[in-house]
Scaffold this motif. Structure first.
Motif, short mmCIF file in Angstrom:
data_model
loop_
_atom_site.label_atom_id
_atom_site.label_comp_id
_atom_site.label_asym_id
_atom_site.label_seq_id
_atom_site.Cartn_x
_atom_site.Cartn_y
_atom_site.Cartn_z
N UNK A 219 0.80 -1.23 0.00
CA UNK A 219 0.00 0.00 0.00
C UNK A 219 0.83 1.28 0.00
N UNK A 220 2.16 1.13 0.13
CA UNK A 220 3.04 2.30 0.17
C UNK A 220 3.88 2.44 -1.11
N UNK A 221 3.78 1.48 -2.01
CA UNK A 221 4.52 1.51 -3.27
C UNK A 221 5.99 1.89 -3.02
N UNK A 222 6.59 1.17 -2.09
CA UNK A 222 7.93 1.54 -1.63
C UNK A 222 9.03 1.38 -2.67
N UNK A 223 8.82 0.51 -3.64
CA UNK A 223 9.85 0.30 -4.65
C UNK A 223 9.82 1.34 -5.76
N UNK A 224 8.82 2.23 -5.75
CA UNK A 224 8.72 3.25 -6.79
C UNK A 224 9.68 4.40 -6.48
N UNK A 225 10.37 4.88 -7.50
CA UNK A 225 11.36 5.94 -7.31
C UNK A 225 10.76 7.23 -6.77
N UNK A 226 9.48 7.49 -7.09
CA UNK A 226 8.87 8.76 -6.70
C UNK A 226 8.19 8.71 -5.32
N UNK A 227 8.15 7.54 -4.70
CA UNK A 227 7.58 7.46 -3.34
C UNK A 227 8.56 8.09 -2.35
N UNK A 228 8.02 8.95 -1.48
CA UNK A 228 8.85 9.61 -0.48
C UNK A 228 8.70 8.87 0.86
N UNK A 229 9.70 8.06 1.19
CA UNK A 229 9.69 7.31 2.46
C UNK A 229 10.37 8.15 3.53
N UNK A 230 9.66 8.41 4.62
CA UNK A 230 10.21 9.18 5.72
C UNK A 230 11.00 8.24 6.66
N UNK A 231 11.90 8.78 7.46
CA UNK A 231 12.67 7.94 8.38
C UNK A 231 11.75 7.21 9.37
N UNK A 232 12.17 6.00 9.75
CA UNK A 232 11.42 5.26 10.76
C UNK A 232 11.58 5.92 12.12
N UNK A 242 6.91 0.71 19.39
CA UNK A 242 5.96 0.80 18.28
C UNK A 242 6.66 1.50 17.13
N UNK A 243 6.81 0.80 16.01
CA UNK A 243 7.51 1.36 14.86
C UNK A 243 6.54 2.15 13.98
N UNK A 244 6.96 3.36 13.62
CA UNK A 244 6.14 4.24 12.79
C UNK A 244 6.96 4.70 11.60
N UNK A 245 6.41 4.57 10.41
CA UNK A 245 7.07 5.10 9.21
C UNK A 245 6.02 5.65 8.27
N UNK A 246 6.24 6.86 7.82
CA UNK A 246 5.29 7.53 6.93
C UNK A 246 5.79 7.51 5.49
N UNK A 247 4.83 7.54 4.57
CA UNK A 247 5.14 7.55 3.14
C UNK A 247 4.25 8.57 2.44
N UNK A 248 4.82 9.25 1.46
CA UNK A 248 4.04 10.13 0.60
C UNK A 248 4.08 9.50 -0.79
N UNK A 249 2.91 9.14 -1.30
CA UNK A 249 2.82 8.44 -2.58
C UNK A 249 3.12 9.38 -3.75
N UNK A 250 3.49 8.81 -4.89
CA UNK A 250 3.76 9.65 -6.07
C UNK A 250 2.48 10.26 -6.64
N UNK A 251 2.63 11.36 -7.35
CA UNK A 251 1.52 11.94 -8.11
C UNK A 251 1.07 10.93 -9.15
N UNK A 252 -0.22 10.92 -9.46
CA UNK A 252 -0.74 9.88 -10.35
C UNK A 252 -0.11 9.90 -11.73
N UNK A 253 0.45 11.04 -12.14
CA UNK A 253 1.08 11.12 -13.46
C UNK A 253 2.39 10.33 -13.52
N UNK A 254 2.90 9.91 -12.35
CA UNK A 254 4.17 9.20 -12.30
C UNK A 254 4.01 7.70 -12.08
N UNK A 255 2.78 7.21 -12.03
CA UNK A 255 2.57 5.79 -11.80
C UNK A 255 1.73 5.20 -12.92
#
Length: 488
Positions: A219-232, A242-255
């Motif tokens: 659900x985080x599309x982590x292998x995509x180059x445009x996904x912004x993975x924040x530090x754990x 409790x481990x927390x990690x946030x992700x910002x998904x790519x704009x739809x034009x990039x997927x």
């Protein structure tokens, strides 16, 4: 004080157990897969078969299996105390899972198992359960019923028969049954995606469903180059990490279209934003902000993974079906801060996607700018094909009314408010279309008018789309869409 034994009626309690939790096919199967994972299974095979005399479901794993005594304890209602300490990899909780999950879908539950070559089997039949009468299968009955693989190797097979609730008491036809199965396949691919991918040192799990191997849905599309993975970040609650990690998904034009569908699920990107809570790396709840913030377009690309240990089940108030949880008050403040910072970063993904005024770039913009004697004025471009089409409407009164509406919009363009907002909070500015489906819906609405403007010439339509905003900025998506419609 005197005491008297007052046990529950067997039939009444086991029938009531059918309504424990809020199970559908996917969540019921997930509960059984939890047991297979605990038994160190590497391969699980699920079969959902629709028959004229009632559907049948079989779940076979290659785990350690059970002894006869272990099987009888497992078949016992409420077989474990939820307050007891469990192994870190134990995905169970109440000791009701296998029974309540199975009986939520069927009336006849049978479990056959093999450990160190010894076979055993037991069953509950809701139509013959008086005085807690559990069926014990004889050796010849097990051999006639069990999968051949189980007769040769250790493991466990769970069999549902008389699946009245699964078939909605005979109301689900062939297509409806196939839809249930397809939904369950997608849900299990999401719920167990970390196990299917063998992430973070987890034992890789193979699940086949009606012959097809499930592929993990990240659900985080982590292998995509445009996904912004924040530090754990590791938070502490009652001395437990409790481990927390946030992700910002790519704009739809990039997927790709497939990636967009995977991220959107059945309810769209907006409904799937929020926290994704994992219990021992197994997804239990997703698409919620726990009332910390509202669902909205500005945060629709934000997803936050939260992994909790099973030792915090009581504090998180994990439900029987493991499909819901409540955010502990001790985490609310920090998680709200995390969400607040991410919403602004999500907005930045779209800052470069809004409308631009392109002067001399061979593109037809929606807005135009007038500059003369130090005066700057913005107005709607009357040469844009959609605007021109409305202004040239055969109904002259309607065309005049539209022209007047444009004049009002231009005269009261909120330039001061926009300037103030952009200067003080540029990261919050968000005016572009955020959702691919909405973008394509707007395109479909505009296409007849654009084709008319192009004189019915498909080549001219293509040239118009690639030189006119907002479509010129998303040429690949636009051309693929109209090609799929058979227009090119």
């Amino acid at each position: 004080m005197r005491h008297k034994k007052n046990p529950p009626d067997a039939s009444a309690l086991m029938t009531s157990a059918r309504s424990f939790g809020n199970y559908d096919l996917s969540s019921a199967l997930a509960d059984l897969l939890d047991n297979s994972i605990k038994a160190k299974a590497c391969c699980i095979d699920i079969k959902c078969i629709r028959k004229d005399d009632g559907s049948e479901v079989r779940i076979l794993d290659d785990g350690s299996g059970m002894t006869e005594d272990e099987l009888h304890r497992a078949m016992k209602p409420a077989s474990t105390n939820p307050s007891e300490e469990r192994a870190p990899d134990d995905l169970g909780r109440f000791g009701w899972g296998m029974k309540s999950a199975s009986l939520s879908q069927c009336r006849h539950l049978t479990v056959v198992t093999r450990q160190n070559g010894a076979l055993s089997g037991a069953s509950w039949n809701l139509d013959d359960i008086a005085d807690w009468k559990m069926g014990i299968l004889e050796s010849h009955e097990i051999k006639a019923l069990a999968n051949q693989q189980l007769l040769e190797h250790d493991g466990t097979e769970i069999i549902w028969r008389v699946c009245d609730r699964l078939s909605e008491y005979g109301q689900v036809g062939g297509k409806g049954f196939n839809d249930l199965v397809a939904h369950a396949q997608k849900q299990l691919s999401l719920i167990f995606h970390r196990y299917l991918a063998g992430e973070e040192g987890l034992r890789k799990l193979r699940i086949t469903f009606n012959g097809s191997a499930l592929k993990p849905i990240d659900p985080f599309l982590r292998l995509h180059d445009a996904t912004q993975a924040q530090p754990k970040e590791t938070l502490n609650l009652n001395g437990q990490p409790i481990e927390v990690q946030a992700f910002i998904l790519p704009h739809y034009s990039k997927i790709t279209a497939g990636e967009h569908d995977q991220l959107s699920g059945e309810e769209g990107l907006v409904r799937n934003q929020g926290f994704y809570v994992y219990r021992q790396h197994r997804l239990i709840i997703h698409g919620t902000w726990f009332r910390l913030v509202r669902h909205g377009e500005l945060s629709q690309l934000v997803r936050i993974a939260v992994n909790i240990p099973n030792s915090l089940d009581a504090i998180w108030k994990i439900t029987l079906d493991k499909a819901d949880a409540q955010l502990p008050s001790g985490l609310k403040s920090r998680l709200k801060d995390i969400v607040g910072g991410l919403k602004s970063r999500s907005g930045k993904v779209f800052q470069s996607r809004g409308g631009r005024i392109r002067e001399g770039a061979g593109k037809t913009s929606i807005w135009a700018k007038y500059v003369r004697n130090g005066e700057v004025r913005y107005y709607v471009n009357r040469e844009h094909p959609l605007i021109a089409g409305m202004l040239e409407d055969e109904d002259r009164n309607r065309a005049k009314a539209f022209a007047a509406a444009l004049g009002v919009i231009e005269d009261y363009f909120p330039i001061v408010s926009i300037g103030e907002d952009y200067s003080s909070r540029p990261e919050m500015m968000n005016q572009g279309v955020l959702d691919k489906e909405r973008f394509l819906e707007n395109l479909d609405t505009a296409l007849p008018s654009l084709l008319l403007h192009s004189g019915g010439d498909m080549k001219a339509l293509r040239e118009l789309l690639t030189s006119t905003e907002p479509w010129a900025s998303q040429t690949d998506i636009v051309l693929k869409h109209i090609k799929n419609k058979g227009w090119l």
